[in-house]
Design a protein around this motif. Structure first.
Motif, short mmCIF file in Angstrom:
data_model
loop_
_atom_site.label_atom_id
_atom_site.label_comp_id
_atom_site.label_asym_id
_atom_site.label_seq_id
_atom_site.Cartn_x
_atom_site.Cartn_y
_atom_site.Cartn_z
N LEU A 29 0.82 -1.22 0.00
CA LEU A 29 0.00 0.00 0.00
C LEU A 29 0.85 1.27 0.00
O LEU A 29 0.42 2.31 -0.50
CB LEU A 29 -0.94 0.01 1.21
CG LEU A 29 -2.06 -1.03 1.22
CD1 LEU A 29 -2.82 -0.97 2.54
CD2 LEU A 29 -3.02 -0.82 0.05
N PHE B 137 -1.13 2.21 9.51
CA PHE B 137 -2.07 1.12 9.27
C PHE B 137 -2.13 0.14 10.45
O PHE B 137 -3.02 -0.70 10.52
CB PHE B 137 -1.69 0.38 7.98
CG PHE B 137 -1.88 1.20 6.74
CD1 PHE B 137 -3.07 1.14 6.02
CD2 PHE B 137 -0.88 2.05 6.29
CE1 PHE B 137 -3.25 1.90 4.87
CE2 PHE B 137 -1.05 2.82 5.15
CZ PHE B 137 -2.24 2.75 4.45
N ASN C 292 -3.93 5.59 -1.20
CA ASN C 292 -4.16 4.44 -0.32
C ASN C 292 -4.37 4.85 1.13
O ASN C 292 -5.22 4.29 1.83
CB ASN C 292 -2.99 3.46 -0.43
CG ASN C 292 -2.98 2.70 -1.74
OD1 ASN C 292 -4.04 2.45 -2.32
ND2 ASN C 292 -1.81 2.33 -2.21
N THR D 204 -7.85 6.36 1.35
CA THR D 204 -8.90 5.37 1.10
C THR D 204 -9.01 4.35 2.22
O THR D 204 -10.12 4.02 2.68
CB THR D 204 -8.63 4.61 -0.23
OG1 THR D 204 -8.60 5.56 -1.30
CG2 THR D 204 -9.71 3.59 -0.51
N LYS D 205 -7.88 3.85 2.68
CA LYS D 205 -7.87 2.76 3.67
C LYS D 205 -8.05 3.24 5.10
O LYS D 205 -8.40 2.45 5.98
CB LYS D 205 -6.55 1.98 3.57
CG LYS D 205 -6.29 1.35 2.20
CD LYS D 205 -7.30 0.27 1.87
CE LYS D 205 -6.96 -0.40 0.54
NZ LYS D 205 -7.95 -1.44 0.18
#
Length: 301
Positions: free
Chosen positions: A177, A216, A243, A246-247
């Motif tokens: 990512l 993350f 990313n 979005t994540k």
């Protein structure tokens, strides 16, 4: 002023704010860093802050931030750096602060972190007045990532997840990512590779991507990215930020960036000039207004 319990993980340390002697290229061991409990802050008007250990403890936050008619000036200055400033950052949203140097971007971040105290107005975290919150408990929900991303003297795995227990499969997914999968594949020992003093095996952009990868695995609800992609090329930056946005939609993300391409996909942009918000909106909307944001865009181009 001593700061304790600075967030969930060392990526929430704020070198410029908490400790002017902090070396982002430190060779201090990971174990020493994990066990460190105090950092110092030097600021123009900072004194011992009782709110670090007193005040309302908050176990969890949603991540909504509200400024209501906030005014701030340095103690030795009659000029207000921020004056009668009001805006809202909704929970689970992404926003950007843009403006020329001295426009008030860093001051707003310091105010949100409780590092400097506003004279007038109100700052609410969810529905809690910031001045009444136990700051140590608040810092558990905040992560700050600067352009100077520290690499600890340890393995790639340790640098990514610190002391958390996460399987390698999940870690490798995150490396993809942030476009670090090719870097990882070149390493003879993979995630167990020692990164060496000052992250000597890595470029500046790779170090920044490690810092973003940590997000993350982080439970913080508020993320502050301060020029966190400045060493990346444009293509990598675009892919990585897409990313991240979005994540991590379940987090409140605040971005400071001089390269305006970085913030094309955020939910809202606050354009600052001389401590005031002069424009607000989405990237394309602001360009079409042909106002101050458009002038900034052209000057940077």
């Amino acid at each position: 002023m001593a700061r304790k319990g600075l967030g969930k993980g060392l990526d929430s340390l704020i070198p410029d704010f908490y400790n002017e002697d902090f070396d982002s290229n430190s060779t201090q061991s990971l174990e020493d860093l994990l066990n460190e409990s105090e950092e110092k802050v030097e600021d123009e008007d900072s004194t011992d802050d009782e709110n670090l250990i007193t005040g309302k403890k908050i176990k969890e936050i949603d991540g909504k931030i509200e400024f209501k008619n906030v005014t701030y000036s340095y103690s030795d200055s009659s000029k207000n750096i921020i004056e009668d400033l009001s805006f809202t950052i909704n929970k689970n949203s992404s926003i950007a602060l843009v403006g020329e140097s001295g426009s008030g971007k860093s001051t707003i971040i310091k105010l949100i972190m409780g590092l400097i105290k506003y004279k007038d107005g109100s700052i609410l975290i969810d529905k809690n007045e910031l001045k009444e919150i136990n700051l140590n408990s608040f810092y558990d929900s905040v992560t700050y990532v600067s352009q100077d991303s520290p690499i600890f003297d340890g393995t790639l795995r340790e640098n990514l997840i610190l002391d958390k227990k996460i399987n390698d499969e999940e870690i490798i997914k995150v490396l993809k990512l942030v476009n670090l999968d090719k870097f990882y594949e070149r390493l003879e020992k993979g995630l167990s590779t020692e990164l060496g003093e000052k992250g000597i095996r890595m470029s500046g952009g790779e170090r920044q991507r490690v810092a973003l990868a940590r997000l993350f695995f982080d439970n913080s609800k508020i993320i502050i990215l301060d020029e966190a992609t400045s060493a990346m090329d444009n293509i990598t930056e675009k892919e990585v930020m897409e990313n991240v946005l979005t994540k991590l939609k379940d987090k409140t993300i605040i971005i400071i960036a001089h390269r305006l391409e970085t913030i094309k996909d955020v939910d809202n942009i606050f354009v600052l000039n001389d401590g005031k918000i002069v424009e607000e909106g989405k990237y394309q909307e602001l360009l079409e207004k042909n106002g101050y944001f458009k002038r900034l865009y052209k000057s940077i181009k």
